[in-house]
Design an enzyme around this catalytic site. Structure first.
Site, short mmCIF file in Angstrom:
data_model
loop_
_atom_site.label_atom_id
_atom_site.label_comp_id
_atom_site.label_asym_id
_atom_site.label_seq_id
_atom_site.Cartn_x
_atom_site.Cartn_y
_atom_site.Cartn_z
N GLY A 87 -1.84 -4.94 -7.44
CA GLY A 87 -2.59 -4.16 -6.45
C GLY A 87 -2.93 -5.05 -5.10
O GLY A 87 -1.93 -5.75 -4.67
N TYR A 88 -4.12 -5.22 -4.85
CA TYR A 88 -4.68 -5.74 -3.77
C TYR A 88 -4.99 -7.26 -3.90
O TYR A 88 -5.60 -7.98 -3.01
CB TYR A 88 -5.82 -4.92 -3.01
CG TYR A 88 -5.51 -3.52 -2.58
CD1 TYR A 88 -4.97 -3.43 -1.26
CD2 TYR A 88 -5.58 -2.50 -3.61
CE1 TYR A 88 -4.63 -1.98 -0.97
CE2 TYR A 88 -5.30 -1.35 -3.14
CZ TYR A 88 -4.77 -0.95 -2.03
OH TYR A 88 -4.35 0.32 -1.47
N ASP A 89 -4.62 -7.85 -5.00
CA ASP A 89 -5.04 -9.08 -5.47
C ASP A 89 -4.73 -10.27 -4.42
O ASP A 89 -5.37 -10.98 -4.08
CB ASP A 89 -4.67 -9.61 -6.92
CG ASP A 89 -5.12 -8.86 -7.94
OD1 ASP A 89 -6.17 -8.06 -7.86
OD2 ASP A 89 -4.97 -8.94 -9.20
N HIS A 134 -14.08 -7.41 -11.71
CA HIS A 134 -14.97 -6.15 -11.37
C HIS A 134 -14.63 -5.40 -12.89
O HIS A 134 -15.60 -5.02 -13.68
CB HIS A 134 -14.57 -5.30 -10.57
CG HIS A 134 -13.08 -5.12 -10.45
ND1 HIS A 134 -12.01 -5.91 -10.45
CD2 HIS A 134 -12.44 -4.03 -10.32
CE1 HIS A 134 -10.77 -5.30 -10.10
NE2 HIS A 134 -11.20 -4.11 -10.15
N GLN A 159 0.42 -0.91 -17.36
CA GLN A 159 0.64 -1.94 -18.35
C GLN A 159 -0.27 -3.05 -17.96
O GLN A 159 -0.63 -3.82 -18.74
CB GLN A 159 2.10 -2.41 -18.29
CG GLN A 159 2.63 -3.13 -19.47
CD GLN A 159 2.36 -2.56 -20.92
OE1 GLN A 159 2.55 -1.51 -20.84
NE2 GLN A 159 2.03 -3.13 -21.77
N ASN A 160 -0.66 -3.22 -17.03
CA ASN A 160 -1.31 -4.42 -16.44
C ASN A 160 -2.95 -4.19 -16.91
O ASN A 160 -3.62 -5.14 -17.39
CB ASN A 160 -1.39 -4.73 -14.95
CG ASN A 160 -0.28 -5.08 -14.37
OD1 ASN A 160 0.32 -6.18 -14.64
ND2 ASN A 160 0.60 -4.34 -13.45
N LYS A 161 -3.25 -2.94 -16.61
CA LYS A 161 -4.79 -2.70 -17.14
C LYS A 161 -4.66 -2.57 -18.76
O LYS A 161 -5.74 -3.25 -19.34
CB LYS A 161 -5.18 -1.14 -16.47
CG LYS A 161 -5.42 -1.03 -15.21
CD LYS A 161 -6.09 0.26 -14.96
CE LYS A 161 -6.26 0.42 -13.41
NZ LYS A 161 -6.59 1.89 -13.08
N SER A 214 -4.39 5.59 -19.14
CA SER A 214 -3.68 5.07 -18.36
C SER A 214 -2.54 4.60 -18.80
O SER A 214 -2.19 4.41 -19.92
CB SER A 214 -4.48 3.82 -17.78
OG SER A 214 -3.72 3.24 -16.80
N ASP A 261 -11.36 3.89 -13.92
CA ASP A 261 -10.93 4.09 -12.52
C ASP A 261 -11.49 2.93 -11.47
O ASP A 261 -12.60 2.68 -11.76
CB ASP A 261 -11.54 5.44 -12.13
CG ASP A 261 -10.50 6.21 -10.97
OD1 ASP A 261 -9.50 5.95 -11.06
OD2 ASP A 261 -11.45 6.57 -10.12
#
Length: 205
Positions: free
Chosen positions: A155-157, A182, A10-12, A7, A68
């Site tokens: 993202g959807y946070d 998760h 950068q956050n991941k 990936s 993913d």
């Protein structure tokens, strides 16, 4: 032990490094190794994660791990699912968290059922043709709010409210998120699998 992260997010990278570093792993972002992103043609998180991990291991010549993940909304039949990062993306256009959140709010108008899950599939391979990939999954249940709340995360946070914590994911600090998310759940499973099945590699890390 070096692992290629399949990936360029950068956050991941930051989240996974924090979870993996106690075990002696160091993540290398695939872009830093000039590895292009893999296609993600499948409808399931696990299949796409496996594809990405094998792609990175093949081109990078090292063990690789791929994540993913996305959000699955009950009222939308599991959408956006694997399309979460590209939910509102126009052809050849950039990805946009803001546009994705706006589209999700539009699709959720009038919906009484606000249940949703953040889902993460993690796959690790020792090499591109590894016949025994390690696969871990995590699910984080919550509810979709009617408006954004909080300034953290990505993202959807800001839309994902966690009833057990009384906050949106965007209102959690990084430590709290890494305890419950998760991705953290999947990583705990993955660490256990690595300790069991990659013991020889870890002893030389």
């Amino acid at each position: 032990m070096e692992l290629i992260l399949a990936s360029n997010n950068q956050n991941k990278l930051k989240e996974l490094n924090a979870l993996l570093s106690p075990l002696g792993f160091h993540l290398l972002k695939q872009g830093d190794l000039k590895i292009p992103e893999a296609e993600e043609p499948f409808d399931t998180f696990v299949e796409n994660a496996l594809t990405k991990a094998c792609h990175a291991a093949r081109l990078g010549g090292k063990p690789a791990i791929a994540d993913d993940s996305g959000i699955c909304v009950q009222a939308l039949g599991g959408a956006p699912g694997v399309q979460s990062a590209r939910y509102a993306q126009q052809p050849d256009g950039p990805k946009s968290d803001a546009a994705n959140n706006e589209l999700l709010l539009q699709r959720m108008q009038g919906q009484a059922d606000r249940q949703a899950r953040f889902v993460c599939a993690l796959v690790a391979v020792r090499h591109a043709n590894d016949p025994e990939p390690l696969i871990a999954t995590g699910r984080w249940n919550g509810e979709i709010l009617h408006e954004l709340r909080g300034n953290g995360g990505f993202g959807y946070d800001p839309l994902m409210f966690i009833p057990a914590l009384g906050k949106t994911v965007a209102e959690l600090d990084a430590h709290e998120k890494n305890l419950h998310s998760h991705r953290a759940q999947a990583m705990q499973q993955m660490l256990a699998l690595m300790k069991s099945y990659w013991a020889d590699s870890l002893s030389h890390a």
